[in-house]
Design an enzyme around this catalytic site. Structure first.
Site: not given
Ligand code: ARG
Length: 835
Positions: A641, A689, A783, A785-786
């Site tokens: 994503h 993902d 932030g 993510s990944g």
């Molecule tokens: N999708 C989010 C990102 O782009 C990460 C979200 C993770 N959220 C969580 N509650 N663990 O950074």
């Protein structure tokens, strides 16, 4: 400075007011006395003698430093103004009138195609092209953009499946920058269509432009780049035309290049046929279409709306694709280096995909249905209808797909296939597992339509009858994938349904430590003593049949021990379990106990240098955007994503910061060569993902131990109670935080069961994993993510990448854990790309 003052002090004689006074006096006293006249003469004489002195003084003054500076500045200013005006007149003014280019096509009906039209040099072509050119020019010269219209160039006349002549043409407008919106793509298309429309007679789709019959439905005009025009248009060095005049005979296509080139091959086939292009191999450098690419168009000019397929990765296993008519354009862009394309094309008959199918009484597989032109990729707008009939009213039709699933259509558009089954609409989606779709009707009509604007992946399904009142055989369980599995397989710790629907809402498995019955497979050889008598952890290295929860050695044989990889013990006979183990072994440079409650990921602490050497900070256009982990010297792993939108998928905007503790102090910043997003990534559900990033250059080995790969878990890898798992990243420290932390944050979280995860979120796929704490106070956030969720085997073992930060409802909310991509589901996918 004093002299200057003296020099500037006007002497009496220099004072103009005084001079005037003298001359008036001269008049009045002219004849008064000789003395006076002599005095006057003397004064005048003095005045004339002083003149050269004044000039001299002027020079001295001029050469005086501050004056000199002013003069030089003035001269420079004048020169700059003159030059700027010249530049503006001759260059900028001309450039601010820029060329805007279009490629277009339309069908001229009621005109017979003659083979000479294929040769642009032939008299017949020239005369026809002139006529059409005149018509097109006339349309635009009569329109609101007449003053901007420059010219139209007819590039190809081809025969057409619908009859008549198919015209491809270029158009150029010269537009002052400020007026550039006047020639928008839609506007230019609409002008042409409007003029055809106003000249349409009767109910046909053909209108007459200066007597030329133009089919309004065939008109397509696309904006193109100037480079498309110069590389493909008249005068280009590298345009080839090939013709397949007999259906079924294949025409070889081999393209070699060692210099950077942009070349085009135009394919045409006999009217009434389609073109099948087979790509046998394509040797290029993968770079996400930035450098090398082959674009296949469903037209003879590079029109954006007509892209069938883009190839930006090397191809070694052959595949084919089909056009929607008898023309196709291959556009090769190849940079320096030896690049090779091998393949062929052929004319094939148009296919009417309609069949009546009778299924058999027995629920065994009766036969197969295929996507149009299977195993080729299906062309856009393809369609197929299957009319089924089963031998009895109590028997329905079951469709068994290898890697495709049908779901009722919701508000979102179908983009991987549109299905109508007895008037109900479904969308198809490619997935990584088998599914069965059951139609509880004995004579259903099934209609399939390709819904992508480009070529679509082929699919194949086998069909059979099934008993409507009892879809699965006795003693079988019906999975939500539609598969039937034996009841004994429910809650056995194995994903038999392929979506884990046989493994949820299971009571905690009993260990059976003492009894004769077999131990629950989850407890067998998981590295933890579950039974006091040690029965669960014996003979773990004995070879046995393979399954997803057993470790597979390189030799292909499997052992019971689940976490055999890189645990410091040779378990496989070929010792492959301890090969490639330079991973997941941080050596913290200095231990710092960070004061509790100061900084957090959500509820985390500052990390220390070298603690997470695989952690990467991914920057998009210079700003932190996502996290990632180091897999090898030139591959990183992250979440799909992070790259799912147009601009985000361009590797040139990304940089990877390695060996970093505090933002801005990376030991190494790497450029990205390409981004491989999982082909089944679903932007709505976040399923699959996962993405891989290849670096332009490997990071230097001297960075070890501050930069080091994380260990990749084998498919069999299981996380037990005694594993310790941490999530790390530079993401926000709370849901409504406004500033990102500068020091890498870490938080310990625990892995939850899939059942618990589903209690929080409802449908989560088997490729997702929940982790957190029930209070919610430790979590990942935006932030992160990944980035990695890593777990360490008990006893200070190596760290494995168990999850990739994917999504969550808010951050750090109670009973809403973080959701991660379950990495061990992708082990073979990852190796297939990086090794
Ligand atoms: N999708 C989010 C990102 O782009 C990460 C979200 C993770 N959220 C969580 N509650 N663990 O950074």
């Amino acid at each position: 400075m004093g002299t200057e003052h003296e020099e500037n002090e006007p002497t009496k004689g220099d004072d103009p007011s005084q001079q005037d006074a003298v001359s008036i006096a001269d008049v009045s006293v002219e004849v008064a006395t000789v003395d006076h006249t002599l005095q006057k003469l003397r004064r005048m004489y003095r005045k004339t003698r002083r003149k050269p002195k004044g000039l001299q003084r002027l020079w001295v003054r001029l050469l005086n430093i501050p004056h000199l500076a002013v003069i030089i500045a003035a001269v420079v200013f004048v020169v700059v103004v003159i030059m700027w005006s010249l530049l503006w007149v001759f260059i900028f003014r001309r450039e601010s009138n820029s060329g805007v280019y279009f490629a277009g096509m339309f069908r001229v009906a009621n005109v017979e195609f003659i083979p000479e039209y294929r040769q642009a040099e032939s008299l017949e072509f020239v005369s026809m092209a002139n006529k059409i050119q005149h018509v097109v020019s006339n349309v635009y010269k009569m329109s609101s953009v007449a003053r901007l219209y420059k010219q139209a160039v007819i590039s190809d006349l081809s025969n057409n499946n619908k009859g008549g002549v198919l015209v491809h043409f270029w158009m150029v407008f010269v537009v002052p920058r400020l007026k550039s919106t006047a020639v928008c793509e839609e506007c230019v298309g609409a002008i042409f269509k409007d003029s055809v429309h106003t000249s349409m007679k009767n109910r046909s789709s053909v209108g007459y432009l200066l007597g030329l019959p133009v089919d309004i439905d065939s008109i397509l005009i696309n904006a193109v780049q100037r480079s498309d025009y110069s590389s493909n248009g008249a005068g280009s060095q590298c345009v080839d035309k090939l013709y397949a005049n007999l259906p079924g005979t294949s025409v070889p296509l081999n393209v070699f290049s060692s210099w950077g080139v942009t070349c085009h091959v135009k394919l045409t086939a006999v009217p009434g046929s389609l073109i099948r292009l087979t790509v046998s191999s394509f040797l290029i450098e993968p770079s996400d279409c930035v450098n090398d690419a082959l674009t296949v168009y469903d037209a003879l000019l590079p029109m954006r709306g007509r892209i069938l397929h883009r190839l930006c990765e090397p191809v070694s296993t052959s595949f084919s694709l089909v056009s929607t008519s008898n023309v196709m354009l291959l556009s090769f862009r190849m940079t320096n280096g030896n690049k090779v394309f091998r393949g062929h094309f052929e004319a094939i008959a148009e296919e009417i995909c309609l069949s009546q199918i009778e299924t058999q009484l027995k629920p065994d597989i009766s036969g197969q249905i295929y996507s149009p032109f299977y195993p080729s990729l299906s062309p856009p707008q393809c369609a197929c209808t299957w009319k089924f009939k089963t031998p009895g009213r109590n028997l329905g039709v079951a469709l068994h797909f290898q890697n495709y699933v049908l779901k009722p259509k919701n508000l979102k558009a179908c983009d991987q296939g549109w299905w109508r089954i007895n008037e109900i609409i479904f969308c198809g989606n490619y997935v990584g597992h088998q599914t069965t779709f059951r139609i509880s009707d004995h004579s259903p009509e099934v209609e399939f339509r390709c819904s992508s604007r480009n070529s679509a992946q082929p699919f194949q399904a086998s069909y059979s009858s099934y008993n409507i009142s009892q879809p699965c055989p006795e003693s079988h369980f019906l999975c939500s994938t539609g598969l039937c599995v034996e009841k004994s397989r429910r809650c056995d710790g194995l994903d038999d349904c392929q979506d884990e629907s046989d493994e949820v809402f299971c009571s905690r498995p009993t260990k059976n430590c003492g009894g004769k019955s077999p131990l629950h497979p989850l407890f067998v050889c998981n590295g933890e003593s579950d039974c006091n008598n040690g029965r669960d952890e014996i003979n773990c290295t004995q070879e046995t049949t393979c399954s997803a929860i057993r470790y597979q050695c390189n030799s292909g044989s499997c052992i019971l021990k689940k976490n055999a990889k890189c645990d410091g013990v040779y378990d496989c006979r070929d010792r492959s379990d301890e090969a490639d183990c330079v991973c997941g072994h941080p050596s913290v440079v200095k231990k710092v106990v960070s004061p509790k409650g100061q900084e957090r990921i959500v509820g985390g602490d500052n990390s220390v240098e070298g603690e997470w050497p695989w952690q990467v900070s991914l920057h998009f256009s210079g700003n932190l955007y996502c996290g990632a982990s180091v897999l090898s010297s030139d591959w990183l792993i992250s979440a799909a994503h992070c790259f799912s939108k147009q601009r985000l998928s361009d590797p040139r905007f990304w940089s990877a910061h390695l060996g970093m503790l505090t933002q801005g102090s990376a030991k190494h910043v790497a450029e990205i060569q390409r981004i491989v997003v999982h082909e089944y990534y679903n932007a709505y559900t976040f399923d699959y993902d996962i993405a891989l990033l290849q670096l332009k250059k490997p990071w230097p080995p001297s960075l070890n131990p501050l930069v080091q790969p994380v260990c990749l878990p084998p498919t069999s890898h299981t996380v037990t109670q005694s594993h310790r798992c941490w999530v790390t990243g530079w993401g926000y420290r709370s849901e409504d935080d406004k500033v990102l932390p500068s020091v890498l944050q870490k938080a310990e979280v625990s892995i939850m069961s899939q059942t618990e995860c589903k209690k929080s979120y409802g449908p989560v796929s088997p490729r997702m994993l929940c982790a957190g704490v029930s209070s919610g106070e430790r979590d990942a956030c935006r932030g992160d993510s990944g980035g990695p969720l890593t777990c360490q085997a008990p006893g200070g073992g190596r760290w494995f990448l168990i999850g990739i930060v994917s999504w969550g409802a808010g951050c750090g909310r109670p009973n809403l854990p973080g959701v991660y991509t379950r990495v061990n589901k992708f082990t073979s996918w990852i190796y297939s790309h990086i090794s």
